[in-house]
Design an enzyme around this catalytic site. Structure first.
Site, PDB file in Angstrom:
ATOM      1  CB  CYS A 113      -0.931  -0.131   1.129  1.00 59.60           C
ATOM      2  SG  CYS A 113      -1.862  -1.372   1.631  1.00 59.60           S
ATOM      3  CG  HIS A 218     -31.014   0.625  15.558  1.00 59.25           C
ATOM      4  ND1 HIS A 218     -30.171   0.491  16.592  1.00 59.25           N
ATOM      5  CD2 HIS A 218     -31.027  -0.473  15.155  1.00 59.25           C
ATOM      6  CE1 HIS A 218     -29.842  -0.647  16.948  1.00 59.25           C
ATOM      7  NE2 HIS A 218     -30.171  -1.186  15.838  1.00 59.25           N
ATOM      8  CB  CYS A 259     -28.888  -5.921  12.932  1.00 60.46           C
ATOM      9  SG  CYS A 259     -28.269  -4.951  14.207  1.00 60.46           S
TER      10      CYS A 259
END
Lengths: 298, 108
Positions: A113, A218, A259
């Site tokens: 990188c 949420h 979730c």
């Protein structure tokens, strides 16, 4: 880099400024003669409310933009302290791992990188705050993990790293850390708009056997408990996070999958358009919240 | 897991006789040996069972660890700064691997 994001953690406060749990309740008033006690109590209470809201506003300033609150503000003080502690934050182990990988050549091109991007502190600053972004080659938006893997396949001649591998989490955490404290702000790009809209629809769409939408917990139940856990707004500014439940780092896409499985829905694939749309929607919704990578969460 | 990553903190400078805080954290799954995988087979125990910190070769802190210790364990303790030199850390894995780290300290 912002200094210790929150040196003196503030008490947890639920919706409407109510203190949560007896731990954070006002200290007992000293015993006073019966006469005039009520008035004094009222004065003390009013003062306490003013003082605590002033402290709250100052303390949580970077973590709350308008009514958008980072998951950090739903943590108990001990975990806030753990996140702020450069050594105690176990997510920093992945940042360290990513720093080593940043400099390690991989693939047929013999590049690392760092060969192209040099010092990450300069070249990667702001990246975490502005992804997902549009990619011309693919003709669709990509997130930070996908960007890293594109670099590997297109520039380095290396195999893409698997989602949730230690290496990909490490590099993502390391790149993300360079934006610590910067405000989440996706570029104003009209090509992202359809994805943001799809993400918003996803967020409000019932799914799974339990027929629950993300927003039920949420948005509507924020500040209430789901079993032992306190429901946050589901902001994404801290990812990848060190999650205590997982005992390790996890990407935002892993959290989406977790979730979705939680409401007994079939999770989408890592990097699917559905989840990228969701990432864009949540980043837009939480615009201005600070990057906390790697955040500590329960 | 030989690619364990550890991070340690020792104050680079200290006064003689000063109490210094030493902190260390390492990546490790700390598999307890009590879990089963998707096939119902027991996941073999793999933990760091001993941690030793030495100051110029003298052991100043050691701990035996057991399966209830968290993954990626973090530790903080204090010692007295006596002389300049090196503080070394060693984590001993169940499989015999020793992960090590060190940090210099200058005592004035």
């Amino acid at each position: 880099m912002i200094p210790a994001l929150n040196p003196t953690p503030s008490p947890l406060v639920g919706e409407g400024g109510k203190a949560l749990g007896s731990r954070h309740a006002a200290p007992p008033t000293p015993t006073l003669p019966r006469k005039g006690r009520g008035n004094l109590r009222a004065v003390i209470l009013v003062t306490l409310v003013f003082v605590s809201s002033a402290v709250l506003a100052a303390d949580q300033a970077p973590y709350q933009i308008g009514d958008q609150r980072s998951g950090y503000t739903y943590l108990p003080p001990e975990l806030q302290a753990q996140q702020n502690d450069e050594l105690g934050n176990q997510g920093m182990l992945w940042v360290e791992r990513g720093a080593a990988l940043w400099r390690a050549p991989a693939g047929t091109a013999g590049k690392s990188c760092a060969t192209c991007h040099g010092d990450a502190a300069a070249s990667m600053k702001g990246m975490r705050a502005s992804y997902p972004r549009w990619n011309d080659g693919l003709g669709k938006p990509i997130d930070l993990e996908q960007r890293i893997n594109l670099c590997r396949t297109e520039q380095m001649g290396a195999e893409p790293l698997a989602w949730e591998s230690e290496a990909l989490l490490g590099i993502t955490a390391y790149v993300g850390r360079q934006s610590l404290g910067m405000k989440i702000a996706l570029p104003a790009d009209p090509r992202l708009e359809p994805y943001r809209k799809a993400g918003e629809a996803f967020y409000n769409q019932r799914r799974g056997q339990w027929q629950l939408a993300c927003s039920y917990c949420h948005v509507e139940q924020v500040g209430h408990h789901l079993r032992g856990d306190l429901l946050s707004q589901g902001q994404t500014n801290g990812f990848p996070i060190y999650r205590l439940l997982w005992d390790r780092m996890g990407s935002v896409q892993r959290m989406f999958r977790w979730c979705n499985e939680g409401v007994r829905a079939e999770p989408y694939d890592f990097g699917s358009d559905e989840y990228i749309g969701l990432e864009i929607y949540l980043a837009e919704r939480g615009r201005g919240l600070p990057v906390e990578t790697p955040a500590v969460r329960r | 897991m030989n690619d364990a990553v550890s991070r340690v903190r020792v104050p680079p400078k200290a006064a003689k006789g000063e109490v210094i805080e030493i902190r260390a954290v390492i990546t490790h799954p700390m598999e307890s040996g009590q879990r089963v995988n998707e096939l119902g087979q027991r996941v073999p125990r793999k933990i760091i069972n001993r941690f030793v910190c030495s100051y110029n070769g003298t052991e100043v802190f050691a701990a035996d660890w057991f399966p209830a210790v968290t993954a990626n364990p973090y530790l903080s303790f204090t010692t007295v700064a006596t002389e300049s030199g090196t503080v070394t850390f060693a984590w001993v894995d169940d499989d015999g691997t020793v992960y090590s780290a060190s940090a210099p300290i200058e005592v004035a």
